[in-house]
Scaffold this motif. Structure first.
Motif, short mmCIF file in Angstrom:
data_model
loop_
_atom_site.label_atom_id
_atom_site.label_comp_id
_atom_site.label_asym_id
_atom_site.label_seq_id
_atom_site.Cartn_x
_atom_site.Cartn_y
_atom_site.Cartn_z
N PRO A 170 0.81 -1.22 0.00
CA PRO A 170 0.00 0.00 0.00
C PRO A 170 0.84 1.27 0.00
O PRO A 170 0.52 2.24 -0.70
CB PRO A 170 -0.82 -0.14 1.28
CG PRO A 170 -0.97 -1.61 1.46
CD PRO A 170 0.33 -2.18 1.03
N ILE A 173 2.35 1.96 -3.47
CA ILE A 173 1.33 2.49 -4.38
C ILE A 173 1.18 3.99 -4.18
O ILE A 173 1.21 4.77 -5.15
CB ILE A 173 -0.01 1.78 -4.14
CG1 ILE A 173 0.07 0.33 -4.63
CG2 ILE A 173 -1.16 2.53 -4.83
CD1 ILE A 173 -1.09 -0.52 -4.19
N TYR A 187 -6.70 1.96 -9.66
CA TYR A 187 -6.17 0.64 -9.36
C TYR A 187 -7.17 -0.44 -9.76
O TYR A 187 -8.38 -0.26 -9.63
CB TYR A 187 -5.87 0.53 -7.86
CG TYR A 187 -4.73 -0.41 -7.53
CD1 TYR A 187 -3.44 -0.17 -7.97
CD2 TYR A 187 -4.95 -1.57 -6.78
CE1 TYR A 187 -2.39 -1.03 -7.67
CE2 TYR A 187 -3.92 -2.44 -6.47
CZ TYR A 187 -2.64 -2.16 -6.92
OH TYR A 187 -1.61 -3.02 -6.63
N ILE A 196 -4.92 -1.04 1.17
CA ILE A 196 -4.62 -0.05 0.13
C ILE A 196 -5.56 1.14 0.25
O ILE A 196 -5.14 2.31 0.19
CB ILE A 196 -4.74 -0.69 -1.27
CG1 ILE A 196 -3.62 -1.72 -1.47
CG2 ILE A 196 -4.68 0.38 -2.36
CD1 ILE A 196 -3.77 -2.54 -2.73
N CYS A 200 -4.35 5.04 1.11
CA CYS A 200 -4.68 6.17 0.25
C CYS A 200 -5.39 7.26 1.06
O CYS A 200 -5.08 8.45 0.93
CB CYS A 200 -5.56 5.72 -0.91
SG CYS A 200 -4.71 4.78 -2.19
#
Length: 246
Positions: A170, A173, A187, A196, A200
């Motif tokens: 995560p 990303i 994604y 994840i 974010c």
């Protein structure tokens, strides 16, 4: 969940039911109810910006070969499905303006120099048509997004982190998105996890997964409190959202 709490994005238009990336598919998506149209941009041999996902013509038209080897006149003569022509970026901008929806423009290209050239062309077109503020520019290429930002720092951008094979953590990303100057992450929903989504959120990045079409998959993605959702079936997304509000 409020219907207005999720940004509804038509992935290549209502592309599960109509020829993808055509004015027909975009118009049908607008009829079904969306906030944003997702489109893919390539450049012809004579440097015109057209709407098509693949770098080659075979899958979605009756043509053959690479897009960048054909001029616009040749590509416009092709059938993109049900008699539809391959649209120009400026045509989709006009449709979006008239329909009061926004655009989500993905920079494609067969090579890195081509991606950078397309990024430049997209920004120039958005500025010329006064549609920059109504558009998010996205790419799998961080360099393309950085070029877009360099040309106009006010452009909103979204990164598709790479690789999308489940190997990224995560944090990796989010780090890729931040390094690209992006304010949003796109994604593959098959690889999406609660971790994840949470990373974010804590990093301050919006998350717009792609592209669940079945109602059960849409519900699972929505349960992660994402901010937007891309789908080839806007009608199914709206049905799920309706069920969640009653």
């Amino acid at each position: 969940m409020s219907r207005n709490s999720i940004v509804r994005v038509a992935h290549r238009g209502a592309s599960a039911q109509y020829p993808e990336n055509t004015l027909l598919a975009f118009g049908k998506a607008i009829e079904q109810g969306v906030d944003v149209l997702e489109i893919d941009i390539h450049r012809t041999a004579d440097h015109e910006l057209i709407v098509m996902h693949d770098s080659t013509l075979e899958r979605t038209t009756n043509g053959h070969g690479n897009i960048h080897d054909h001029i616009l006149q040749e590509i416009r003569a092709l059938d993109a499905g049900q008699g539809e022509k391959v649209p120009l970026l400026k045509e989709v901008i006009q449709l979006a303006r008239e329909s009061q929806v926004r655009l989500y423009v993905e920079i494609k290209g067969a090579t890195e120099p081509e991606e950078l050239a397309i990024a430049e062309g997209v920004i120039q077109m958005l500025e010329a048509t006064d549609f920059l503020s109504q558009t998010i520019v996205t790419s799998f290429s961080s360099k393309a997004l950085l070029r877009a930002k360099a040309l106009n720092p006010e452009v909103s951008t979204m990164l598709d982190p790479s690789p999308q094979d489940g190997s990224l953590t995560p944090r990796q990303i989010c780090a890729q998105a931040l390094a690209a100057g992006a304010n949003c992450v796109s994604y593959d929903f098959h690889l999406l996890t609660p971790e994840i989504a949470k990373e974010c959120q804590l990093t301050g990045l919006a998350l717009w997964p792609w592209a669940p079409d079945e109602a059960e998959d849409i519900r699972k993605v929505l349960s992660l409190d994402v901010q937007g959702l891309m789908t080839n079936r806007p009608d199914t997304l709206n049905e799920v959202l309706h069920d969640l509000t009653i």
